[in-house]
Write a protein that holds these residues in place. Structure first.
Motif, short mmCIF file in Angstrom:
data_model
loop_
_atom_site.label_atom_id
_atom_site.label_comp_id
_atom_site.label_asym_id
_atom_site.label_seq_id
_atom_site.Cartn_x
_atom_site.Cartn_y
_atom_site.Cartn_z
N ASP A 168 0.83 -1.21 0.00
CA ASP A 168 0.00 0.00 0.00
C ASP A 168 0.87 1.25 0.00
OD1 ASP A 168 -1.91 -1.90 2.15
OD2 ASP A 168 -2.77 -1.01 0.34
N VAL A 169 0.21 2.37 -0.32
CA VAL A 169 0.87 3.67 -0.25
C VAL A 169 0.20 4.45 0.89
CG1 VAL A 169 1.33 5.83 -1.48
CG2 VAL A 169 1.43 3.67 -2.70
N HIS A 170 0.99 5.19 1.65
CA HIS A 170 0.46 5.88 2.85
C HIS A 170 1.08 7.28 2.94
CE1 HIS A 170 0.08 6.82 7.14
NE2 HIS A 170 -0.68 5.78 7.33
N HIS A 171 0.26 8.31 2.85
CA HIS A 171 0.76 9.67 3.11
C HIS A 171 -0.39 10.59 3.48
CE1 HIS A 171 -0.81 10.99 -0.77
NE2 HIS A 171 -0.08 10.11 -1.42
N GLY A 172 -0.05 11.81 3.87
CA GLY A 172 -1.00 12.75 4.45
C GLY A 172 -2.11 13.22 3.53
N SER A 173 -1.91 13.10 2.22
CA SER A 173 -2.97 13.56 1.32
C SER A 173 -4.06 12.52 1.10
CB SER A 173 -2.39 13.95 -0.03
OG SER A 173 -1.91 15.26 0.01
N LEU A 174 -3.84 11.33 1.60
CA LEU A 174 -4.86 10.28 1.45
C LEU A 174 -5.85 10.39 2.60
CD1 LEU A 174 -2.47 7.34 0.52
CD2 LEU A 174 -3.94 8.63 -1.01
N SER A 175 -7.06 9.90 2.37
CA SER A 175 -8.09 10.02 3.41
C SER A 175 -7.74 9.14 4.61
CB SER A 175 -9.44 9.62 2.85
OG SER A 175 -9.47 8.21 2.71
N LYS A 176 -8.36 9.47 5.72
CA LYS A 176 -8.09 8.75 6.98
C LYS A 176 -8.37 7.26 6.82
CE LYS A 176 -10.04 8.64 11.57
NZ LYS A 176 -11.00 9.25 12.45
N VAL A 203 -8.31 5.36 4.19
CA VAL A 203 -7.30 4.70 3.37
C VAL A 203 -6.04 4.46 4.19
CG1 VAL A 203 -5.76 5.03 1.39
CG2 VAL A 203 -8.17 5.57 1.18
N ARG A 204 -5.68 5.46 4.98
CA ARG A 204 -4.46 5.31 5.79
C ARG A 204 -4.62 4.24 6.86
NH1 ARG A 204 -3.71 10.43 8.36
NH2 ARG A 204 -5.36 11.40 7.18
N ILE A 205 -5.74 4.27 7.53
CA ILE A 205 -5.95 3.26 8.59
C ILE A 205 -5.96 1.87 7.99
CG2 ILE A 205 -7.60 2.36 10.28
CD1 ILE A 205 -8.39 5.22 10.90
N SER A 206 -6.60 1.75 6.84
CA SER A 206 -6.65 0.44 6.19
C SER A 206 -5.25 -0.06 5.87
CB SER A 206 -7.50 0.55 4.92
OG SER A 206 -7.23 -0.52 4.07
N ALA A 207 -4.41 0.84 5.35
CA ALA A 207 -3.03 0.45 5.01
C ALA A 207 -2.28 0.02 6.26
CB ALA A 207 -2.31 1.61 4.32
N LEU A 246 6.10 8.77 13.18
CA LEU A 246 5.80 8.73 14.61
C LEU A 246 5.23 7.39 15.00
CD1 LEU A 246 4.49 12.33 15.23
CD2 LEU A 246 6.78 11.42 15.48
N GLY A 247 5.23 7.12 16.27
CA GLY A 247 5.01 5.77 16.79
C GLY A 247 3.70 5.05 16.60
N ILE A 248 2.96 5.27 15.51
CA ILE A 248 1.73 4.50 15.30
C ILE A 248 2.10 3.03 15.26
CG2 ILE A 248 -0.20 4.08 13.72
CD1 ILE A 248 0.40 6.89 12.58
N ASP A 249 1.36 2.23 15.95
CA ASP A 249 1.70 0.83 16.05
C ASP A 249 1.28 0.09 14.78
OD1 ASP A 249 0.72 -1.92 18.25
OD2 ASP A 249 2.38 -1.69 16.84
#
Lengths: 947, 78
Positions: A294-302, A304-308, A328-331
């Motif tokens: 997956d791709v993960h960055h700030g311009s993607l919706s929440k 999409v990011r959580i799913s990744a 940062l420390g997101i698990d």
């Protein structure tokens, strides 16, 4: 005595049920410290070392004791983290423990539902997990303010993140206001992974007159296996590159990534910009790897990011391509490998990122930096890696005395207190470290501004709130630059594709621009007020996408060490150099060879190499390169000052380009290298500073900062569109005001490096700076790194080989087929491929060079020529076609095969071709570049052609 | 030594700014003072009021009780 022995049986039992029977190093050291209620502490320990528990266990212990003595009602502990996602994470871990102890915990931030907020107001949780902005929101709140009065401790997580920006300053003042409300000392505990200047950060946490104990632990036990690789393409890569329409070196790196991901369980691939994360994702998709990613960055919706994040954690995907969004420390579970694509630019970034691998005690973090085949990138990667292993992290740059934050916080205090004495305001706010030297006259100046803007009233030394105070306060809670977000929408379905920054849209996006998001290329069709409408691009051979992100600055210390490495290689033989690069900088064999080869070449061209104390001015006839390894900010500043002085001296505009290692000056007239040397010697530091401040006013940087500060201080409406703001007039009107001063401070302190440049001019003017002049016939290997950078295509985020991209375009042009028709006698009509033509294009029958160039499907033109030759009458439209053909034929007659190459470019007709060919560009490189430029122009304006 | 009524009024003044249902609380307070009741009696009365009260009023009363107890603690520790 173990630290756990300080805790209640209840807590120890709970920890045992979680399989935790002994304390981590940071817990061992920190728990006894924090058990002392009066002790503030800053805990410094690597990611995943148990800092959260080190802070919370003793505090929950105390809370539990309080509960046994009386009924609890209110907030008792605040846990502040900079990111909402972290809030979520911490909550999950703490919820179970609190439940076991009979304590309540809840999360509150911008996304918290109304229902939940109401619940918190009515039944306040004992422990509240929140963000700095939400603390600001609840401080003046009627109900919640009451609940805050019982707070006895605040934990601030990821302190280093906050310290580096105005969020930290705002939080400082927020904590002073909180303590004023509680009317008793609050215990402050800060958690930080990597900080270069711990003393200052501790003061930021504690305030200017409170003691904060710094507790270090766990850095020795953190094992890191790091290395730098520089993949180079082989035949297989070259073949794949043509298939993917991707440069061969980039393909080699991509292939290496696939290889590494396939041989590890779970990998995080970090890129430096969002755009490049997208490009890499797109290319990886095209290569069809044997795993999910997956791709993960700030311009993607929440979502999409959580799913990744969950997919990686659950093992559904094996890799995630991310930007600093995952630093940062997101698990996300136990990633066993981190790949950093090209130099991470900063040591703290390298540590944060590689720290995401082996996220747990005792595990070895494996990290690979994949450097591009660029001397700066490879050496920089090695230097950063070495400094990371030695924990030589950059200092957090704490903004001192920012007026916009002060203005906002005064409003907040007025909401808290209704009215306050000038002297009391000064007393409370000067307790916060960033304002420790706040003078009464500074405060008065800000208050005068606020009174003028009707944000406050002032009478007889008493400050009171005004009608606008509340609205202003709540509208400006966030110090994160008020960058408006613009939605990118699919023009057909009107569904959201992603979110773009307003700055980016106004500066860089135009109709026709192509960018990649979520792995697919999109073209901008129109830009409206709040939205950018886009259509998918189906032709995968898009010109390289443009999405200009901010390049992370390379610090002075890193740049200076890179120069030291180059100088060290210059003094050693090959074997010694290889040994140095391998042992100290962990470079692979290929990387070592690349560095040594290039450094030796540059040395033979220049005779010597630059360092922080010794500059080289290289004159290569068409420009000047000042070799000065001082880092991004210093070179940006130095370039501005020197260019301004040269412009004054020479009376012509001087263009400046810079990178962390050198500065390029060019102009329409010749620049003598002696002029540059003179400029460095003739002006002292103070003069340089004056010139800098004058020059900065005219830069885009300053304008941009002024708009942001203006928004934050209420002189520009938040919803005002950048394009409609009369910025120049406002800057003039507000010259000398706190708004202007703050914008200037932001630029000088945060974007530039005024202090170091002053120092350079002091040394230069007193003869302590070594300056050598070298003349070369063409740019040296070092100079080429910036001269060619200047003309490289805008694949920002990856330093790529322009030559590769031009070659690919040339292949496409040469493969184009045309119908060639002789206009002299109409006796030749043939469909040919450009590549098969000779340099001179002439009719094989009559030898004429007047050859018209047409699409292969056009069978009409030959008939028109025959009619003309036979003297027959042509219709109006036939005449028009004939004239157009004639124009092209003239070009072919004058320029031969080159004309065909140019006409093969997309959207390039006779007029554009004539413009490109006229200057008589002799080198292939320049010609191809011009063609590429024209193709881009066509793409931009194509929608208006109505095809 | 402060009377129960004075202490209770002080508690009301301190916490009034945080009340959602100020008028309702004020009328409850006015009903309880001036009868020479002890502070403990006043607090118990408030607790009884809480049982039937709507949720936001319940919180207001809780805040008031809390403040009163807090003032007592401060006075006894001083």
């Amino acid at each position: 005595m173990s630290a756990f022995s300080y805790l209640s049986r209840n807590i120890i039992e709970f920890l045992a049920t979680q399989g935790i029977t002994s304390a981590t190093p940071i817990q061992e050291k920190a728990i006894p410290v924090i058990m002392n209620e009066k002790q503030n502490a800053l805990l410094l320990s690597p990611t995943g070392s148990g800092k959260t528990e080190a802070a919370l266990l003793p505090l929950l212990n105390r809370l539990q004791e309080m509960k046994s003595q009386r009924e609890l009602f209110g907030f008792y502990i605040l846990y502040i983290t900079p990111l909402r996602a972290l809030n979520r994470d911490v909550f999950k871990r703490i919820e179970d423990m609190c439940g076991h102890l009979g304590l309540t915990v809840s999360v509150r931030h911008g996304d918290t539902t109304q229902y939940e907020r109401r619940k918190q107001a009515l039944k306040p949780p004992n422990l509240l997990i929140t963000t700095p902005e939400t603390l600001q929101a609840i401080l003046p709140g009627k109900r919640l303010r009451y609940h805050l009065r019982t707070v006895f401790a605040v934990v601030v997580d990821e302190v280093h993140e906050l310290a580096d920006s105005k969020r930290g300053t705002q939080l400082c003042l927020g904590l002073e206001r909180l303590e004023h409300l509680v009317d008793a000392p609050i215990q402050r505990v800060g958690l930080s992974a990597t900080v270069g200047n711990t003393g200052e950060v501790a003061r930021l946490l504690g305030g200017s007159n409170r003691i904060v104990k710094t507790v270090w632990a766990g850095y020795d036990s953190r094992k890191m296996a790091l290395r730098v690789e520089m993949p180079t393409p082989n035949q297989h890569h070259k073949k794949l590159a043509r298939k993917l329409l991707y440069p061969p070196h980039s393909t080699a790196r991509l292939d290496r990534i696939v290889d590494l991901v396939s041989t590890h369980e779970s990998t995080i691939i970090f890129t430096n910009t969002r755009s490049f994360a997208e490009i890499l994702g797109a290319k990886m998709m095209a290569i069809k790897p044997p795993y999910e990613f997956d791709v993960h960055h700030g311009s993607l919706s929440k979502d999409v990011r959580i799913s990744a994040e969950e997919r990686l954690k659950d093992g559904v995907s094996k890799a995630i391509i991310a930007t600093s969004s995952l630093e940062l420390g997101i698990d996300i579970g136990q990633a066993d490998l981190v790949i950093q694509y090209s130099s991470p630019r900063e040591v703290s970034r390298a540590l944060q990122r590689t720290g995401r691998a082996g996220h747990g005690i005792g595990r070895t973090a494996e990290g690979v930096i994949l450097a591009t085949a660029n001397l700066d990138d490879v050496t920089e990667s090695g230097v950063i890696l070495r400094r990371a292993l030695m924990n030589k992290v950059e200092r957090a740059k704490i903004p001192l005395m920012p007026w916009d934050v002060l203005c906002h916080q005064i409003c907040g205090f007025l909401l808290d207190m209704q009215e306050i004495e000038h002297s009391e305001l000064l007393r409370v706010f000067s307790r916060a470290f960033p304002y420790y030297s706040l003078k009464p006259e500074n405060l008065s100046r800000v208050l005068d501004f606020m009174v003028e803007k009707k944000l406050a009233s002032l009478e007889n030394g008493k400050v009171t709130k005004n009608k606008r105070t509340r609205v202003f306060y709540y509208e400006h809670l966030s110090t994160i630059p008020d960058v408006r977000k613009v939605n990118a929408l699919d023009i057909v379905t009107r569904s959201s594709i992603g979110v773009l920054d307003e700055d980016y849209v106004t500066q860089s996006v135009e109709t026709g621009s192509v960018f990649v998001i979520r792995g697919r290329p999109w073209q901008v069709i129109s830009i409206e007020e709040e939205e950018v409408l886009c259509a998918p691009v189906t032709d995968i051979d898009t010109e390289t996408p443009r999405w200009i992100g901010e390049m992370i600055p390379v610090p002075f210390e890193v740049a200076a060490e890179v120069a030291k490495v180059w100088n060290a290689i210059a003094e050693r033989n090959e074997n010694e150099s290889k040994e140095l690069l391998r042992r100290e900088y962990k470079l692979s064999d290929e990387a070592q060879n690349h560095v040594i080869e290039n450094v030796k070449k540059a040395l033979s061209e220049l005779g010597l190499l630059a360092s922080e104390e010794s500059f080289i001015i290289e004159d290569f006839l068409t420009g000047i390169v000042l070799h000065a390894p001082l880092g991004t900010k210093t070179n940006e500043t130095l370039g501005l000052v020197i260019a301004a002085l040269l412009t004054t001296r020479m009376g012509v505009d001087i263009a400046v380009e810079r990178d962390p290692y050198r500065i390029l000056f060019t102009s329409s007239v010749r620049i003598e290298p002696e002029h540059v040397a003179d400029v460095l010697k003739d002006y002292n530091g103070e003069q340089a500073s004056t010139i800098l401040r004058k020059t900065v006013r005219t830069t885009q940087n300053f304008t941009s900062r002024f708009i942001h500060v203006g928004r934050r201080m209420g002189i520009i409406r938040r919803d005002a569109k950048v394009r409609e703001i009369p910025v120049k007039r406002l800057i003039k009107a507000y010259d000398g005001s706190p708004v202007f001063d703050e914008a200037m401070r932001e630029v000088l302190d945060e974007k530039l490096d005024e202090k170091r440049v002053i120092d350079i001019f002091e040394k230069g003017s007193s003869g302590k700076l070594e300056i050598s002049i070298v003349r070369t016939e063409r740019p040296s290997h070092f100079a080429r790194l910036i001269v060619e950078e200047k003309t490289r295509f805008e694949v920002i985020g990856e330093i790529s080989d322009e030559e590769e991209i031009l070659a690919m375009m040339e292949d496409r042009l040469l493969a184009k087929r045309f119908r060639l028709v002789c206009m002299a006698k109409g006796d030749w009509d043939s469909t040919r491929t450009v590549s098969t033509m000779e340099d001179v294009v002439e009719c094989p029958v009559c030898g004429s060079r007047m050859i018209a160039v047409l699409p292969p499907t056009d069978r009409e033109f030959t008939k028109i020529v025959a009619k003309q030759v036979a003297g027959k009458h042509l219709t109006k439209s036939e005449e028009k076609k004939y004239r157009a053909g004639g124009l092209m034929a003239t070009l072919v007659s004058d320029y031969g095969k080159r004309a065909l190459l140019v006409l093969a470019g997309r959207g390039i007709g006779a007029t554009t071709a004539a413009r490109i060919l006229k200057p008589g560009l002799t080198d292939r490189h320049s010609l191809l570049r011009e063609i590429a430029k024209a193709e881009r122009e066509y793409a931009r304006t194509r929608p208006f052609w109505g095809d | 030594m402060m009377s129960s009524d004075d202490l209770f009024l002080r508690a009301f003044e301190n916490s009034a700014g945080h009340m959602a249902n100020l008028d309702s609380v004020r009328s409850i307070v006015e009903g309880l003072i001036g009868h020479g009741h002890s502070l403990e009696y006043i607090i118990q009365s408030l607790e009884r009021e809480m049982e039937e009260a709507e949720v936001t009023l319940r919180t207001d009363l809780r805040i008031l009780i809390n403040e009163a107890r807090h003032l007592v603690r401060r006075m006894t520790s001083a």
